[in-house]
Structures are given as C-alpha cells and as structure tokens.
Design a protein around this motif. Sequence first.
Motif, short mmCIF file in Angstrom:
data_model
loop_
_atom_site.label_atom_id
_atom_site.label_comp_id
_atom_site.label_asym_id
_atom_site.label_seq_id
_atom_site.Cartn_x
_atom_site.Cartn_y
_atom_site.Cartn_z
N ARG A 232 -3.87 4.96 -8.87
CA ARG A 232 -4.44 6.30 -8.85
C ARG A 232 -4.28 6.97 -10.21
O ARG A 232 -3.49 6.54 -11.05
CB ARG A 232 -3.79 7.14 -7.76
CG ARG A 232 -2.33 7.43 -7.96
CD ARG A 232 -1.77 8.32 -6.87
NE ARG A 232 -0.41 8.75 -7.17
CZ ARG A 232 0.68 8.07 -6.87
NH1 ARG A 232 0.57 6.91 -6.23
NH2 ARG A 232 1.87 8.52 -7.19
N PHE B 66 2.30 1.69 -3.60
CA PHE B 66 1.30 2.19 -4.53
C PHE B 66 0.96 3.65 -4.24
O PHE B 66 0.69 4.42 -5.16
CB PHE B 66 0.03 1.33 -4.46
CG PHE B 66 0.11 0.08 -5.30
CD1 PHE B 66 -0.39 0.06 -6.59
CD2 PHE B 66 0.69 -1.08 -4.81
CE1 PHE B 66 -0.33 -1.08 -7.38
CE2 PHE B 66 0.75 -2.24 -5.58
CZ PHE B 66 0.25 -2.24 -6.87
N ALA B 67 0.98 4.04 -2.97
CA ALA B 67 0.64 5.41 -2.60
C ALA B 67 1.73 6.40 -3.00
O ALA B 67 1.44 7.55 -3.37
CB ALA B 67 0.38 5.50 -1.10
N MET C 128 -5.67 0.17 -5.47
CA MET C 128 -4.68 1.13 -4.98
C MET C 128 -4.11 2.03 -6.06
O MET C 128 -3.37 2.97 -5.78
CB MET C 128 -3.54 0.38 -4.28
CG MET C 128 -3.98 -0.33 -2.99
SD MET C 128 -2.60 -1.03 -2.04
CE MET C 128 -2.18 -2.47 -3.02
N GLU D 11 -4.78 -4.85 -5.63
CA GLU D 11 -3.79 -3.93 -6.17
C GLU D 11 -4.44 -2.88 -7.07
O GLU D 11 -4.06 -1.70 -7.05
CB GLU D 11 -2.73 -4.71 -6.95
CG GLU D 11 -1.91 -5.66 -6.09
CD GLU D 11 -1.00 -6.56 -6.91
OE1 GLU D 11 0.20 -6.63 -6.57
OE2 GLU D 11 -1.48 -7.18 -7.88
N ALA E 27 0.82 -1.22 0.00
CA ALA E 27 0.00 0.00 0.00
C ALA E 27 0.85 1.26 0.00
O ALA E 27 0.51 2.25 -0.67
CB ALA E 27 -0.94 -0.01 1.21
N THR E 28 1.96 1.22 0.71
CA THR E 28 2.86 2.38 0.76
C THR E 28 3.50 2.61 -0.60
O THR E 28 3.65 3.76 -1.06
CB THR E 28 3.94 2.18 1.83
OG1 THR E 28 3.33 1.89 3.07
CG2 THR E 28 4.82 3.42 1.96
N SER F 191 -9.63 3.43 -12.75
CA SER F 191 -8.50 3.98 -11.99
C SER F 191 -7.91 5.24 -12.62
O SER F 191 -7.27 6.04 -11.95
CB SER F 191 -7.40 2.94 -11.85
OG SER F 191 -6.67 2.79 -13.07
#
Length: 374
Positions: free
Chosen positions: A86, A65-66, A84, A81, A62-63, A110
């Motif tokens: 963007r 992808f962020a 997540m 996935e 998650a980190t 997305s």
Amino acid sequence: MLIGVPKEIKNHEYRIGMVPASVRELVQNGHDVIVEKDGGMGIGFSDQDYIAVGASIEAEAATIFAKADMIVKVKEPQAVERAMLREGQILFTYLHLAPDLPQTVDLVASKAVCIAYETVTDTHGGLPLLAPMSEVAGRMAIQAGAQTLEKSNQGSGMLLGGVPGVAPAKVVVIGGGMVGNNAAQMAVGLGADVTILDRNIDVLRSLNIQFGNTAKVIYSTADALESEVLAADLVIGAVLIPGAAAPKLVTKEHIKKMKAGSAIVDVAIDQGGCFETSHATTHQDPTYVVDEVVHYCVANMPGAVARTSTFALNNATLPYIIKLANQGYQAALQNDKGLLNGLNVIAGQLTCESVAIAHDMQFVAPETALANCV
C-alpha cells in the motif's frame, strides 16, 4: 513502528527476513514485530522462538501486509504479495528490478517505499547487503557446478579436482568481484585448474596477490573470454553491474562451440544472467541443456543453504532495519546517502536510474523524489 516479516513463498525459499535475535533487537528499540506463522520453520525456528523474544504471530501474510508499516523480506515480492502493498508502506528486501518489468510496474503502481538490498552502498561504494549473499552464492556455484558435471546430471562426468594421474577440470570464473573471488577460492580448494577473468586492473592485481600460482588471472578481452570459455569444463558467470541488467558476455555462438557435457553456472541470473542462453530455474528443477552444455541458473541459490544465508544476511541488514524503524524512512534516507542509494521506488516514481534505463521508463533522482514526500 510495526515491522512485518512474512513467510517467503518463492520456490524452495526457506530463508526469512529476520531471525529471533534480530526481532529481539527491534523490540528492545521499542518497536513491534509480527511474523507469519511457521515463517522460520525452514531454518529451524518455531513460532515460540519468535514469541519468546517479543514478536506476535499472524496466521496469514495478508494480515501482515495490511498491518505493518515496514515489510522485511528476503526475495523480491511475488505478484500476490505486490498486490498487497500500500501507499507509503516500506518494503525492504532484494528486488532485482532491471530484468523484471512486471515487478517494476507493480511496485511503481503500489506507491510503496521500496528499498533494495542490492543497491544500498557503504562509505566506500561497496554493496554491504549484497556481499553476504554474494559470498554464499560464489561458494555454492562450485558445489552446484561440480554436481552439474556429474554424468547423472548430463554433464561430462568429470571430477573437479581430478585424481592422481588424471587432470583436474578447467574452471573459468567470469568476474573477479565478491562472487567470483569466493567461487575461485572453492574451486582452488578442490584442486581444479582455475582461471579468473576481469577487466579491472586493480582487481586483477589483488587476485594475483591472493591466489599466486594457484589460479590464473587474465584481463578479459573478447578474445581471452572466448578462448577460455571454449576450453572450459565449467564456467561460472559472476558479473555484476549494481542495479542494472547483467551484460550478456557469453553468446549463443560461444555455447555452441563449448565442449559437450561442459557446464555453466549463471550466478548473475537474478539480474538477467550473463549468458545469452540463460533463463531462470528453480531448486526443484535447476538445470537444462542447450547445445549439449548443461545450464544451472537457479535464481535464489543461497536459499538452498537457508540457515547460513539467513544469519549472514541478518548480520548485514539489521542496522539498516533499526535505522529505518527508529528514524522513519524520510529521516533515515536523508541521513544516510548509502541507504538512499537503495531507494528504487517511492510514491509512484522510479528512483534507480539503471532500472529506468533497462525498462525505458521515467527516472526521478532519489533526492528529488524523497523531498517531494517530506
């Protein structure tokens, strides 16, 4: 650019988007790379190996992808996935969207920039990022087929190459491209009785020169395909239409008429498969039986030889990763027509025509979609 390399989460998938040597190249080009903790363990690389070449380690996907501007993977993003991704984020991986409507819908929603390895082309119209995995999958198809024919796996109990005084198994390869060629090489090497079917005369001529009398090369009419499949002990499905769903060349009726204990290996399963009775399986549970024919339809075959596959894939993808990082996706896609062919989704638009046809969705030419984003 900040490049993120998450750990693969598909069943028994041990490959990783970038090996340490590839990370080092990106760092030397002035970019930052973050790798998920233990992402390379499946192919023998520790977190320290990545740190030593300049990467940072993150504990959670998650980190990554962020934070990351570009995500580099191997297999198509799983649902968790995809959630997540963007808007404007680059996703560079295999996608295989034609047989996968849920993934297609999620990627469009997305608004990410999704570039598929399997539709990137070179100056000759070849598929440079699909080729290394096609080579691996073709060679693995014979290994898998040989095991599938064993009696303990519900096969007929035949040895591919036979022994003195006992005839070898009959192997039929449908499709003479990269996968089929490599499968035929392995089957011939093991001493099997090999037949290759294809509809491209130039491909047939090339195969005939390559194999000589060690394999039969036949033009693939409906009659020829039926005759060869029904006589086969092992059939390898190696048909590819770039970006599109694989044609169902072997029907349910063919399967019913095949010899009991015969086997099929559907290497085209990532694109939906070329046998009507195929459905995707995993390395954990690779086979099933239909009408006494054993089906091997693992969707990520090269993942079983993860180290070889990862290095082979990185050798092909690294120049494109560097290009995307150095130039940004707009300039990289504008300057490289072959890379632009890899663009499947951007800004909520589907840009691969064969995928749009498969799902009856609206298609926007990649050049037009890209121009609207600049």
